[in-house]
Design an enzyme around this catalytic site. Structure first.
Site, PDB file in Angstrom:
ATOM      1  CG  HIS A 197      -8.794  -0.089   4.863  1.00  0.00           C
ATOM      2  ND1 HIS A 197      -9.667  -0.399   3.616  1.00  0.00           N
ATOM      3  CD2 HIS A 197      -9.318   1.298   5.102  1.00  0.00           C
ATOM      4  CE1 HIS A 197      -9.842   1.040   3.814  1.00  0.00           C
ATOM      5  NE2 HIS A 197     -10.033   1.833   4.764  1.00  0.00           N
ATOM      6  CG  ASP A 233      -9.810  -3.040   1.490  1.00  0.00           C
ATOM      7  OD1 ASP A 233      -9.680  -3.210   2.887  1.00  0.00           O
ATOM      8  OD2 ASP A 233      -9.913  -1.486   1.589  1.00  0.00           O
ATOM      9  CB  SER A 311     -12.924   3.923   4.141  1.00  0.00           C
ATOM     10  OG  SER A 311     -11.976   4.377   2.985  1.00  0.00           O
TER      11      SER A 311
END
EC number: 3.4.21.-
Length: 459
Positions: A197, A233, A311
């Site tokens: 993402h 992911d 992230s």
């Protein structure tokens, strides 16, 4: 004539003195035919120990400044050498010890270390060549002894990168930021692992997307996506650096224990190399518990703070090994990371995809690696749960899957695949991907059963 008459007398006197000198030095005892260590002395030697002349017993080494080289002299101690009949240190430069003191040479530091070992059990080690800097604190103080987090950060930070995804506006030519995050370098040639993402966007705006990677030293590169799996992911991107890059190594997330210290590092709010620490709350948090209905992954739960921009950054253990990718924050003190074993599987799958006609296979089970904490948890729920130390726990069998058709049930423990013992779930996953048929040895209650399973190919 008179001088010639005195010469024989002088030579006779010198010969007599030489004989007397040799007579004072006792002759060396012959070495025994067989070494009897029970007869060896047990001396306390401040200068260390060396083998005796017969290479049988350990005796005290000669210290710095003591005589050496004669038949009955002990050999010089560690880091000393015999120079003109006297033991001297091989090095003459000053050194700084971990106790904060400056020593005249390495040998003086080693002597102090031996004394410290006898008194406190803590040796003194060489910190640097040359004198200690002024104001150096005692390196045995708690600040230096227990600052292990700083050591980890110093080791891993150069391999952590900041990633930005832009949209190049077709009319105005401006870069519109879409997302940002972190990643870590996996190869010296520029392979970087991050979250899917971070490097992809669902934006419907027209324009060309661009990835920019910034290293710790400030160097910036344009990157391209190599492989991406949005369900897991995980993504890999590639840059082309001018020189070799520092890298991080993947650890073994199956070995993680609740309560273990971890360090998260990333670029929250574009603040590069922001470090947070915490402990592992659980190493296997089912994705469905987090509301991810299609998840087939167990996440690492930690209380290390993960914010926007963290992230894709690494979650590392105290050895500096990556044991997860920082992914998700639910609330303060509750964050999640993708386990490193899943990253290893991702890298392996896509490597196979690049080198051959690759097809994904599955057998249709949700599984967990057997750990002592999991066994304790299952025994609390079921006292008859078998006493096993390794294997794969079948948490759920997917309906109408190869495993259900082959006879596998919820609660089974898979201990071997094709005759090979299983230590963690990644080994079974690798077998599913690479072997056309699987012979599973299963523990069900007190029974050992065999099942033949044919993995199903997913196009």
């Amino acid at each position: 004539m008179q001088a010639r008459a005195l010469l024989p007398a002088t030579l006779a006197i010198l010969a007599t003195l030489a004989v007397l000198a040799l007579a004072r030095e006792p002759p060396a005892a012959p070495c025994p035919a067989r070494c009897d260590v029970s007869r060896c002395p047990s001396p306390r030697c401040p200068g260390g120990y060396v083998p005796d002349l017969c290479n049988c017993c350990l005796v005290c080494a000669a210290s710095e400044g003591e005589p050496c080289g004669r038949p009955l002299d002990s050999p010089c101690g560690d880091s000393l050498e015999c120079v003109r009949g006297v033991c001297r240190c091989r090095w003459t430069h000053t050194v700084c010890g971990t106790d904060g003191h400056t020593y005249a040479d390495v040998c003086a530091l080693q002597a102090a270390s031996r004394r410290a070992l006898q008194v406190s059990g803590t040796p003194v080690r060489q910190l640097q060549k040359g004198a200690c800097p002024s104001g150096l604190h005692q390196l045995t103080s708690p600040r230096y002894k227990f600052n292990f987090i700083a050591d980890v950060v110093e080791k891993i930070a150069p391999a952590v990168v900041h990633i930005e995804l832009f949209l190049r506006h077709p009319l105005f030519g401006r870069n519109v930021p879409l997302s940002s995050g972190s990643g870590f370098i996996m190869s010296e040639a520029g392979l970087i692992v991050t979250n899917a993402h971070v490097v992809s966007s669902s934006s419907t705006a027209s324009g060309r997307q661009q990835l920019k990677v910034q290293l710790q030293n400030g160097d910036a590169y344009e990157a391209t996506i190599q492989d991406i799996d949005k369900k897991s992911d995980i993504a890999t991107i590639v840059i082309h650096p001018k020189k070799k890059l520092p890298v991080l190594l993947l650890g073994h997330s199956a070995d993680l224990r609740p309560g273990e210290f971890v360090v998260a590092i990333g670029s929250p709010f574009a603040l590069q190399n922001t470090v947070t620490t915490g402990i592992v709350s659980t190493a296997q948090r089912d994705g469905k518990e987090l509301g991810l209905r299609d998840s087939d992954m167990d996440y690492i739960q930690t209380d290390a703070i993960i914010n926007y921009g963290n992230s894709g950054g690494p979650l590392v253990n105290l050895d500096g090994e990556v044991i997860g990718i920082n992914t998700l924050k639910v609330a303060a003190g509750i964050s999640f990371a993708i386990p490193s074993d899943r990253i290893t599987r991702f890298l392996s799958e896509f490597q196979n995809k690049h080198v051959k006609d690759w097809k994904k296979r599955f057998i249709g089970i949700r599984m967990r690696t057997i750990t002592p904490s999991l066994v304790e948890e299952l025994k609390a729920a079921n006292p008859d749960f078998p006493a096993v130390s390794s294997g794969i726990y079948v948490q759920e069998v997917v309906p109408n899957s190869p495993s259900q058709r082959g006879g596998i049930q919820d609660g089974d423990i898979i201990v071997k695949v094709n005759g090979r013992p299983l230590a963690d779930s990644s080994e079974l996953q690798e077998a599913v991907l690479n072997e056309s048929s699987l012979l599973l040895e299963v523990r069900r209650g007190n029974d050992d059963l065999l099942f033949s399973i044919i993995p199903e190919v997913v196009m």
